[in-house]
Design an enzyme around this catalytic site. Structure first.
Site, PDB file in Angstrom:
ATOM      1  N   HIS A 117       0.863  -1.196   0.000  1.00 12.69           N
ATOM      2  CA  HIS A 117       0.000   0.000   0.000  1.00 12.69           C
ATOM      3  C   HIS A 117       0.891   1.236   0.000  1.00 12.69           C
ATOM      4  O   HIS A 117       1.229   1.780   1.044  1.00 12.69           O
ATOM      5  CB  HIS A 117      -0.915  -0.033   1.233  1.00 12.69           C
ATOM      6  CG  HIS A 117      -1.938   1.055   1.266  1.00 12.69           C
ATOM      7  ND1 HIS A 117      -3.080   0.982   2.055  1.00 12.69           N
ATOM      8  CD2 HIS A 117      -2.015   2.262   0.634  1.00 12.69           C
ATOM      9  CE1 HIS A 117      -3.797   2.076   1.905  1.00 12.69           C
ATOM     10  NE2 HIS A 117      -3.168   2.875   1.054  1.00 12.69           N
TER      11      HIS A 117
ATOM     12  N   HIS B  10       1.135   4.717  -2.506  1.00 15.74           N
ATOM     13  CA  HIS B  10       0.743   5.502  -3.682  1.00 15.74           C
ATOM     14  C   HIS B  10       2.026   6.146  -4.186  1.00 15.74           C
ATOM     15  O   HIS B  10       2.628   6.956  -3.472  1.00 15.74           O
ATOM     16  CB  HIS B  10      -0.273   6.580  -3.302  1.00 15.74           C
ATOM     17  CG  HIS B  10      -1.516   6.020  -2.685  1.00 15.74           C
ATOM     18  ND1 HIS B  10      -2.665   5.799  -3.415  1.00 15.74           N
ATOM     19  CD2 HIS B  10      -1.784   5.616  -1.424  1.00 15.74           C
ATOM     20  CE1 HIS B  10      -3.587   5.293  -2.617  1.00 15.74           C
ATOM     21  NE2 HIS B  10      -3.084   5.164  -1.400  1.00 15.74           N
TER      22      HIS B  10
ATOM     23  N   HIS C 246      -9.578   0.788  -1.230  1.00 19.62           N
ATOM     24  CA  HIS C 246      -9.560   1.496   0.044  1.00 19.62           C
ATOM     25  C   HIS C 246     -10.973   1.419   0.630  1.00 19.62           C
ATOM     26  O   HIS C 246     -11.962   1.702  -0.079  1.00 19.62           O
ATOM     27  CB  HIS C 246      -9.203   2.963  -0.163  1.00 19.62           C
ATOM     28  CG  HIS C 246      -7.747   3.228  -0.400  1.00 19.62           C
ATOM     29  ND1 HIS C 246      -7.035   2.630  -1.393  1.00 19.62           N
ATOM     30  CD2 HIS C 246      -6.876   4.057   0.256  1.00 19.62           C
ATOM     31  CE1 HIS C 246      -5.775   3.072  -1.351  1.00 19.62           C
ATOM     32  NE2 HIS C 246      -5.650   3.930  -0.355  1.00 19.62           N
TER      33      HIS C 246
ATOM     34  N   GLU D 289     -11.253   3.580   5.898  1.00 16.65           N
ATOM     35  CA  GLU D 289     -10.214   4.522   6.345  1.00 16.65           C
ATOM     36  C   GLU D 289     -10.959   5.658   7.048  1.00 16.65           C
ATOM     37  O   GLU D 289     -10.847   5.845   8.246  1.00 16.65           O
ATOM     38  CB  GLU D 289      -9.411   5.032   5.142  1.00 16.65           C
ATOM     39  CG  GLU D 289      -8.332   6.067   5.499  1.00 16.65           C
ATOM     40  CD  GLU D 289      -7.646   6.674   4.259  1.00 16.65           C
ATOM     41  OE1 GLU D 289      -8.213   6.578   3.141  1.00 16.65           O
ATOM     42  OE2 GLU D 289      -6.551   7.251   4.430  1.00 16.65           O
TER      43      GLU D 289
ATOM     44  N   ASP E  88       1.628   4.050   2.688  1.00 17.79           N
ATOM     45  CA  ASP E  88       0.575   4.884   2.089  1.00 17.79           C
ATOM     46  C   ASP E  88       1.166   6.022   1.244  1.00 17.79           C
ATOM     47  O   ASP E  88       1.330   5.859   0.042  1.00 17.79           O
ATOM     48  CB  ASP E  88      -0.375   5.414   3.175  1.00 17.79           C
ATOM     49  CG  ASP E  88      -1.770   5.733   2.643  1.00 17.79           C
ATOM     50  OD1 ASP E  88      -2.058   5.410   1.479  1.00 17.79           O
ATOM     51  OD2 ASP E  88      -2.583   6.294   3.403  1.00 17.79           O
ATOM     52  N   ASP E  89       1.474   7.157   1.871  1.00 12.81           N
ATOM     53  CA  ASP E  89       2.037   8.325   1.165  1.00 12.81           C
ATOM     54  C   ASP E  89       3.228   8.826   1.978  1.00 12.81           C
ATOM     55  O   ASP E  89       3.150   9.857   2.663  1.00 12.81           O
ATOM     56  CB  ASP E  89       0.973   9.415   1.040  1.00 12.81           C
ATOM     57  CG  ASP E  89      -0.239   8.934   0.268  1.00 12.81           C
ATOM     58  OD1 ASP E  89      -0.145   8.845  -0.971  1.00 12.81           O
ATOM     59  OD2 ASP E  89      -1.259   8.608   0.894  1.00 12.81           O
TER      60      ASP E  89
HETATM   61  N1  ADE Z   1      -4.739   8.622  -2.286  1.00 13.32           N
HETATM   62  C1  ADE Z   1      -3.503   8.726  -1.788  1.00 13.32           C
HETATM   63  N2  ADE Z   1      -3.482   8.396  -0.495  1.00 13.32           N
HETATM   64  C2  ADE Z   1      -4.744   8.056  -0.156  1.00 13.32           C
HETATM   65  C3  ADE Z   1      -5.380   7.621   1.020  1.00 13.32           C
HETATM   66  N3  ADE Z   1      -4.706   7.453   2.164  1.00 13.32           N
HETATM   67  N4  ADE Z   1      -6.705   7.386   0.992  1.00 13.32           N
HETATM   68  C4  ADE Z   1      -7.381   7.537  -0.127  1.00 13.32           C
HETATM   69  N5  ADE Z   1      -6.846   7.955  -1.275  1.00 13.32           N
HETATM   70  C5  ADE Z   1      -5.526   8.199  -1.293  1.00 13.32           C
HETATM   71 ZN    ZN Z   2      -3.858   4.691   0.423  1.00  7.20          ZN
END
Ligand code: ADE
Ligand code: ZN
Length: 342
Positions: A24, A26, A204, A207, A285-286
């Site tokens: 996971h 992005h 997703h 969340e 994630d990011d």
């Molecule tokens: N796009 C990038 N990060 C995300 C996240 N945590 N939740 C949903 N969309 C995303």
């Molecule tokens: Zn994500």
């Protein structure tokens, strides 16, 4: 495995040293501010921030949408195939340092095609980076194309159509962006078509959205993994179902704190999910926006929660087992993992 012999002081080093799968991430969320500025300069793009420090200072998020606004603005510096390649290689350098041996990267084509960047440019640069990750670092890497759920079903179908000439360049599809008000059902027909095409499906869910979105991702989209999924804890029957069916959750602890899903890591449900028998994995994630790459997610979560060396092994092993790699590859990585804990 003799976990009891591992004293707690050894655990952080083990967390960093153990081989990992990242399921996971992005790739647009790995764009560090320095690279955003470099690409902006290279492409003659004016940024609404005067400096790297000013951009970093904007990373004070209150919820998912407040992050997505900054994240989509950051991605606007990606124009040429080399930009996507460079972004990918910057991530793989970090991943290699974190002992990631297998990565399944999310990418958001609509973020780019919506600005006039060709689909071929996006997938060309990212595919080249995945191949180079293997050559340079021995990382096995593949791509998962995400649909932006705040956009329409028609837009998702159009994106799938653009992607079909590159069917062999990605292994599956996902669903991301603003969750609230965009339930999985909106993409039932697109995901059904993706299933017919033999693509893996993930989404997703849970969340920011309610537990019902997790159920819909499973029942309507036929998702094989749930990304995040942490709000399942609000529904004990759903927790029991996820555990019984061994549904993998790709959990991202630092993300959940940065986006105010939990006030701090001490309140994060990762340990409770494992105790309930859920196949949880740890991911970033990011990472450029949330304060750390995958090893940092492990180390910080273990510092805040009652997690043990056995849990470290379980989480890393879950990552391999929940991946879309071949059984042969999975066995090889689990063997490497066993060696670290032997
Ligand atoms: N796009 C990038 N990060 C995300 C996240 N945590 N939740 C949903 N969309 C995303
Ligand atoms: Zn994500």
């Amino acid at each position: 495995m003799t976990f009891d012999a591992i004293t707690p002081d050894r655990v952080p080093a083990l967390l960093r040293a153990m081989p990992k799968a990242e399921l996971h991430i992005h790739i647009e969320g790995s764009l560090e501010p320095e690279l955003i500025f470099r690409l902006a300069q290279r492409n003659g793009i004016a940024l609404p921030y005067p400096s790297v420090a000013a951009l970093r200072a904007a990373y004070a998020f209150t919820d998912l949408q407040s992050f997505l606004d900054v994240y989509y603005a950051g991605a606007s510096v990606l124009v040429c195939e080399d930009d996507f390649f460079d972004m990918g290689m910057a991530y793989f350098a970090r991943a290699a340092a974190d002992r990631v041996v297998h990565a399944e990267l999310f990418f958001d084509p609509q973020t780019h095609t919506g600005r006039g960047v060709a689909f071929a440019t996006v997938i060309g640069g990212l595919s080249r980076a995945c191949a180079q990750a293997t050559a340079a670092y021995g990382i096995d890497a593949s791509l998962i194309m995400c649909f932006l759920r705040h956009l329409s079903e028609a837009a998702a179908f159009a994106t799938l159509e653009q992607a079909l000439p590159y069917r062999d360049n990605f292994i599956g599809v996902g669903l991301d962006s603003g969750e609230r008000g965009n339930p999985p059902e909106k993409f039932a027909r697109v995901f059904a078509r993706c299933g017919e095409l033999g693509l893996h499906r993930v989404a997703h869910a849970g969340e920011e959205g309610p537990p019902a979105y997790i159920e819909a991702a499973l029942d309507v989209l036929h998702a094989e993994r749930i990304d995040h999924g942490v709000r399942c804890t609000e529904d004990p029957a759903l927790v029991a179902r996820l555990a019984r069916d061994r549904v993998p959750l790709t959990v991202c602890p630092l993300s959940n704190v940065k986006l105010c899903v939990y006030p701090d890591l001490a309140h994060h449900p990762l340990a409770r999910l494992l105790d309930a028998g859920i196949r949880a994995t740890v991911n970033s994630d990011d990472p450029a926006y949330f304060g750390g790459y995958v090893s940092q997610n492990f180390v910080d979560a273990f510092a805040a929660l009652p997690l043990t060396a056995r849990d470290a092994y379980t989480l890393a092993r879950n990552g391999f087992e929940a991946s879309f790699a071949t059984d042969d590859r999975k066995r090889g990585w689990v063997g490497q993992l066993d060696a670290v804990f032997a």
